[in-house]
Scaffold this active site. Structure first.
Site, PDB file in Angstrom:
ATOM      1  CG  ASP A  53      -1.910  -1.102   1.211  1.00  0.00           C
ATOM      2  OD1 ASP A  53      -1.892  -1.878   0.240  1.00  0.00           O
ATOM      3  OD2 ASP A  53      -2.708  -1.198   2.168  1.00  0.00           O
ATOM      4  CD  GLU A  55       6.686  -1.369  -2.823  1.00  0.00           C
ATOM      5  OE1 GLU A  55       7.896  -1.614  -2.844  1.00  0.00           O
ATOM      6  OE2 GLU A  55       5.821  -2.237  -3.085  1.00  0.00           O
ATOM      7  CG  ASP A  57      -0.501   5.247  -0.103  1.00  0.00           C
ATOM      8  OD1 ASP A  57      -1.457   5.057  -0.871  1.00  0.00           O
ATOM      9  OD2 ASP A  57      -0.511   4.976   1.109  1.00  0.00           O
ATOM     10  CB  SER A 102     -37.554  -5.778 -10.176  1.00  0.00           C
ATOM     11  OG  SER A 102     -37.152  -6.352  -8.982  1.00  0.00           O
ATOM     12  CD  GLU A 133     -25.092 -13.330 -13.287  1.00  0.00           C
ATOM     13  OE1 GLU A 133     -24.588 -13.829 -14.315  1.00  0.00           O
ATOM     14  OE2 GLU A 133     -25.555 -12.180 -13.245  1.00  0.00           O
ATOM     15  CE  LYS A 135     -32.263 -11.047  -6.277  1.00  0.00           C
ATOM     16  NZ  LYS A 135     -32.059  -9.951  -5.344  1.00  0.00           N
ATOM     17  CG  ASP A 137     -28.574  -8.587   0.028  1.00  0.00           C
ATOM     18  OD1 ASP A 137     -29.328  -7.768  -0.535  1.00  0.00           O
ATOM     19  OD2 ASP A 137     -28.802  -9.060   1.143  1.00  0.00           O
ATOM     20  NE  ARG A 156     -34.580  -1.510  -9.788  1.00  0.00           N
ATOM     21  CZ  ARG A 156     -35.865  -1.392  -9.501  1.00  0.00           C
ATOM     22  NH1 ARG A 156     -36.249  -0.622  -8.514  1.00  0.00           N
ATOM     23  NH2 ARG A 156     -36.769  -2.042 -10.204  1.00  0.00           N
ATOM     24  CD  GLU A 194     -27.132  -5.261  -6.506  1.00  0.00           C
ATOM     25  OE1 GLU A 194     -27.407  -5.126  -7.722  1.00  0.00           O
ATOM     26  OE2 GLU A 194     -27.988  -5.240  -5.618  1.00  0.00           O
ATOM     27  CE1 TYR A 246     -27.022  -6.903 -12.270  1.00  0.00           C
ATOM     28  CE2 TYR A 246     -25.657  -7.142 -10.323  1.00  0.00           C
ATOM     29  CZ  TYR A 246     -26.776  -6.626 -10.938  1.00  0.00           C
ATOM     30  OH  TYR A 246     -27.642  -5.841 -10.242  1.00  0.00           O
ATOM     31  CE  LYS A 317     -28.562 -11.992 -14.812  1.00  0.00           C
ATOM     32  NZ  LYS A 317     -27.473 -11.039 -14.665  1.00  0.00           N
ATOM     33  CE  LYS A 341     -35.295 -12.782  -2.286  1.00  0.00           C
ATOM     34  NZ  LYS A 341     -34.812 -11.401  -2.271  1.00  0.00           N
ATOM     35  CB  CYS A 435     -18.925  -0.144  35.897  1.00  0.00           C
ATOM     36  SG  CYS A 435     -18.180  -1.642  35.217  1.00  0.00           S
ATOM     37  CB  CYS A 438     -15.351  -2.031  38.625  1.00  0.00           C
ATOM     38  SG  CYS A 438     -15.573  -0.530  37.662  1.00  0.00           S
ATOM     39  CB  CYS A 453     -16.627   1.289  32.960  1.00  0.00           C
ATOM     40  SG  CYS A 453     -15.500   0.953  34.322  1.00  0.00           S
ATOM     41  CB  CYS A 458     -13.057  -1.936  35.159  1.00  0.00           C
ATOM     42  SG  CYS A 458     -14.520  -2.919  34.865  1.00  0.00           S
TER      43      CYS A 458
HETATM   44  S1  IVH Z   1     -29.854  -9.006 -13.437  1.00  0.00           S
HETATM   45  C1  IVH Z   1     -32.765  -6.856 -16.278  1.00  0.00           C
HETATM   46  N1  IVH Z   1     -28.057 -10.161 -11.937  1.00  0.00           N
HETATM   47  O1  IVH Z   1     -31.335  -7.960  -7.774  1.00  0.00           O
HETATM   48  C2  IVH Z   1     -32.193  -7.716 -15.220  1.00  0.00           C
HETATM   49  N2  IVH Z   1     -29.548  -8.618 -10.902  1.00  0.00           N
HETATM   50  O2  IVH Z   1     -34.064  -8.332  -6.927  1.00  0.00           O
HETATM   51  C3  IVH Z   1     -31.217  -7.002 -14.419  1.00  0.00           C
HETATM   52  N3  IVH Z   1     -29.115  -8.268  -8.524  1.00  0.00           N
HETATM   53  O3  IVH Z   1     -32.572  -5.126  -9.382  1.00  0.00           O
HETATM   54  C4  IVH Z   1     -30.882  -7.669 -13.149  1.00  0.00           C
HETATM   55  N4  IVH Z   1     -27.397  -9.636  -8.375  1.00  0.00           N
HETATM   56  O4  IVH Z   1     -30.186  -5.019  -8.425  1.00  0.00           O
HETATM   57  C5  IVH Z   1     -29.097  -9.308 -11.973  1.00  0.00           C
HETATM   58  N5  IVH Z   1     -26.379 -11.222 -10.754  1.00  0.00           N
HETATM   59  C6  IVH Z   1     -27.398 -10.364 -10.788  1.00  0.00           C
HETATM   60  C7  IVH Z   1     -27.834  -9.671  -9.649  1.00  0.00           C
HETATM   61  C8  IVH Z   1     -28.922  -8.806  -9.740  1.00  0.00           C
HETATM   62  C9  IVH Z   1     -28.169  -8.790  -7.726  1.00  0.00           C
HETATM   63  C10 IVH Z   1     -30.129  -7.309  -8.058  1.00  0.00           C
HETATM   64  C11 IVH Z   1     -30.471  -6.224  -9.053  1.00  0.00           C
HETATM   65  C12 IVH Z   1     -31.962  -6.355  -9.245  1.00  0.00           C
HETATM   66  C13 IVH Z   1     -32.378  -7.040  -8.004  1.00  0.00           C
HETATM   67  C14 IVH Z   1     -33.718  -7.726  -8.142  1.00  0.00           C
END
Ligand code: IVH
Length: 697
Positions: A53, A55, A57, A102, A133, A135, A137, A156, A194, A246, A317, A341, A435, A438, A453, A458
């Site tokens: 790090d 280097e 910097d 979504s 792939e 999802k 969060d 979004r 994301e 993604y 997908k 999910k 506390c 103590c 405390c 303590c």
């Molecule tokens: S594809 C048109 N791929 O999950 C399709 N979404 O619950 C675009 N998300 O709004 C979404 N990982 O923000 C896609 N590997 C992934 C994802 C992903 C997380 C989110 C995304 C979406 C939300 C829906």
């Protein structure tokens, strides 16, 4: 993204820039920028840096200096241009080029089989190829690149319009400011992904906030989305955000040649990866049947806790983009994608009582005792409430039915009380004035939310300081642990940190459960800790506000621990990430007689006070960038020797199986680590013989 030759050339150039005492010349500036971009990619995208790090910097400062002296030569894609001005107005709202839809959710195998059947029927197909792939969060974002430059980033929003967060997005180092889309004939491209906060950054951030009595963030997802909308780009930069990209939502080509990688979703992920983005290129899987998809998502759910970031499911997908187009979308979601999910990680329970715990720096933490509930594979019966303000904000009462959430290895927390279930006999939580250990009066400094405390003797603090000292991230005295600290303290075999190095092993041998082997292990671990690096020792001392990062910053500035005694508050504040609070805390520690006494005893005990160059710097480096983990019993080598061999060649030892692991060396009777590694397709599982071949090569 970078070939071996390019990697070698850029590494060589880095060294030249680092060694040169002269100012950077105009004709070298683009080379220096490329060097910095390369190291950002190694660090933030590959998670596999080739320089330290410090280097990095140094190189960055050279570029900054040049640009300050030659402002007309600053380019918008220069690595220095991530830094932005604070925002005074709200974020501008901008329409998305293509609505940000979504995803449809599924929760079981039947849902997926149904969806697969519909896909086949719609286009009269016998089978459909799928790409799967994680999802992620976090918070979704859209990035627009024109002529290879990042020109805009949006949240979004409502899916039709998003907020312009370009300046904040530029703080995320895994997002390139410039990407070679032109190499794929692409003039304009909108990509989606994301933004995440890793579990580690989240924990570090919250620990720091809690220690300073500041607001705690609920979970990594809220942390990511909250961070993107902050008014100060610098604060965004400090939060250690990451991004996975993604989806390609929109493309304009320079001419009508469409690259091969634009025909499938898996090709798109590869294209993004080749352009320097962190896409789920390594995590993705392509399958020819929904049955294989189902098996994979089930396997992956087991891995959830081993990943460095949160995922809440998988996304499946349709792989062919032509077929995606035929399937089309509804106003809410595309028909060609489906979220699967994972099991919920929330449950309800009853808040029975609140205990008040004293931390190593005296902070009082209220801990809720709830009826045991099973959440995401773990039984939860204690939940931290962090501080008094949070209890008041959420209006929690004893007897409340509460909603509890547990996100991976993130500690469980109470989301809220279910007020509609109140019976009227719930009782307020009363915060103590003294506390609980103590009995000295508690203090709450202005502007902070934690009560403390302030009695350094303590008992609770003394014990917690020792627990911290031996812990994994501090001195890592492996066979010691919290239970032994408590036991030895109770039996008066241990009174303070220096006593760890003067344990009476004859007395310990009389205790139940301490055979010769466990005593030998304990002795060896204590002995080995004397050679721990200086930054670990600084962290282990438990100085208020000093986390692992600040400990490293401090260690990097000195060659011997005693030098810190001579730093003034101003000098400390000149260090990176050291503000007035941290500086005052370090200063006070090194001016206090008790601390000096402690340090003297530790030095006498033979602990390393010097900043030795890391073994990597002297190593032949043939394992540089590679990570190893040993499991099971090795037949020829002692595990500690095998680990030392890896480190001597520049490799790293990891403590668990995760996506960061390259090699798992499996000895006899290897157990759960081996199972985990088998599921993670990215880990190479090798035998002891194969390991020896690799190190001796
Ligand atoms: S594809 C048109 N791929 O999950 C399709 N979404 O619950 C675009 N998300 O709004 C979404 N990982 O923000 C896609 N590997 C992934 C994802 C992903 C997380 C989110 C995304 C979406 C939300 C829906």
């Amino acid at each position: 993204m970078y070939s071996l030759e390019q990697t070698q050339l850029l590494t060589q150039q880095s060294q030249q820039f680092l060694q040169s005492k002269e100012a950077v010349k105009v004709n070298e500036i683009e080379a220096l920028r490329n060097v910095l971009r390369f190291h950002e990619y190694r660090y933030y995208v590959l998670d596999n840096p080739l320089i330290t790090d410090t280097e990095y910097d140094t190189l960055y400062k050279k570029l900054e200096k040049f640009e300050a002296e030659n402002p007309s030569l600053v380019t918008p894609d220069s690595p220095t241009q991530r830094v932005g001005q604070n925002l005074t107005n709200n974020f501008a709202t901008v329409p998305h080029l293509v609505p940000m839809l979504s995803l449809e959710n599924s929760y079981n195998a039947d849902d997926l089989v149904d969806w697969d059947r519909k896909n086949k029927e719609a286009e009269n197909l016998s089978h459909v190829e799928y790409c799967v792939e994680p999802k992620f969060d976090g918070a979704s974002i859209s990035l627009l690149y024109e002529n290879d430059l990042l020109v805009r980033a949006l949240t979004r929003g409502d899916g039709i319009e998003g907020e312009d967060i370009t300046t904040n997005i530029k703080q995320i180092r895994s997002i390139p400011l410039m990407a070679r889309f032109s190499a794929y004939n692409i003039q304009q491209i909108e990509i989606r992904g994301e933004v995440l906060m890793s579990k580690k950054s989240f924990k570090e951030f919250n620990d720091k906030q809690a220690e300073q009595g500041l607001q705690i963030l609920a979970n990594p997802r809220n942390a990511a989305s909250g961070s993107l909308r902050m008014k100060s780009p610098k604060a965004v930069a400090e939060r250690g955000l990451e991004a996975f990209l993604y989806h390609i939502a929109y493309v304009v080509y320079n001419n009508d040649e469409v690259p091969e990688l634009m025909r499938t979703h898996s090709g798109n992920l590869e294209l993004l990866w080749l352009c320097g983005f962190r896409s789920p290129q390594k995590e993705k899987k392509v399958y020819q049947s929904i049955e294989e998809v189902i098996a994979h998502v089930n396997d992956y759910e087991q891995l959830r806790d081993t990943l460095p970031y949160e995922i809440d499911g998988m996304v499946i997908k349709v792989n062919s983009l032509a077929l995606q187009e035929q399937l089309g979308m509804t106003s809410h979601h595309p028909r060609w994608a489906m979220a699967y999910k994972f099991k919920a990680r929330q449950a309800t329970s009853i808040l029975r009582s609140v205990e008040f715990q004293v931390g190593r720096t005296g902070t009082i933490t209220p801990v809720a005792k709830i009826d045991a509930v099973f959440i995401g594979g773990v039984t939860v019966s204690s939940v931290s409430l962090f501080n008094e303000d949070i209890i008041r904000e959420k209006d929690l009462r004893i007897g409340d039915t509460v909603l509890v959430e547990r996100a991976g290895d993130v500690i469980p927390y109470i989301v809220k009380p279910l007020e509609e279930l109140r019976k009227g006999n719930e009782e307020p939580i009363i915060f103590p004035k003294h506390c609980p250990v103590c009995d000295s009066a508690l203090h709450k400094p202005e502007g902070e939310s934690a009560w403390r405390c302030i009695n350094p003797n303590c008992e609770a603090q003394v014990v917690e300081r020792m627990i911290h000292f031996v812990s994994k991230d501090a001195m890592d005295i492996r066979s010691f642990g919290e239970a032994n600290v408590r036991k030895f303290y109770q039996l008066k075999l241990l009174k303070d940190i220096p006593a760890i190095y003067q344990l009476d092993f004859d007395e310990i041998a009389k205790l139940e459960g301490f055979g010769k082997k466990s005593i030998d292990n304990l002795k060896a671990a204590i002995e080995a800790s004397k050679q721990q690096s200086l930054n670990r020792l600084i962290f282990a001392l438990g100085i208020r506000y000093i986390g692992e990062t600040t400990a490293k910053t401090l260690a990097n500035k000195i060659s011997n621990l005693w030098e810190l005694k001579n730093f003034s508050i101003e000098e400390l504040m000149n260090l990176e990430d050291v503000g007035p609070k941290v500086a005052a805390s370090v200063y006070d520690f090194f001016q206090s007689e008790e601390s000096i006494e402690l340090l003297k005893k530790l030095e006498e005990a033979g602990l390393n006070f010097n900043n030795q160059k890391s073994s990597n710097a002297n190593a032949d480096g043939s394992l540089q960038g590679l990570t190893f983990l040993f499991t099971g019993t090795l037949s020829q080598l002692k595990r500690s020797d095998a680990e030392a061999m890896v480190e001597a060649k520049g490799g790293k030892i990891l403590s668990g199986v995760s996506s960061k692991l390259n090699y798992l060396v499996a000895g006899e009777e290897a157990g759960s680590k081996l199972e985990k590694a088998k599921k993670l397709n990215t880990v190479k599982i090798i035998s002891e013989e194969e390991f020896l071949k690799i190190v001796n090569e």
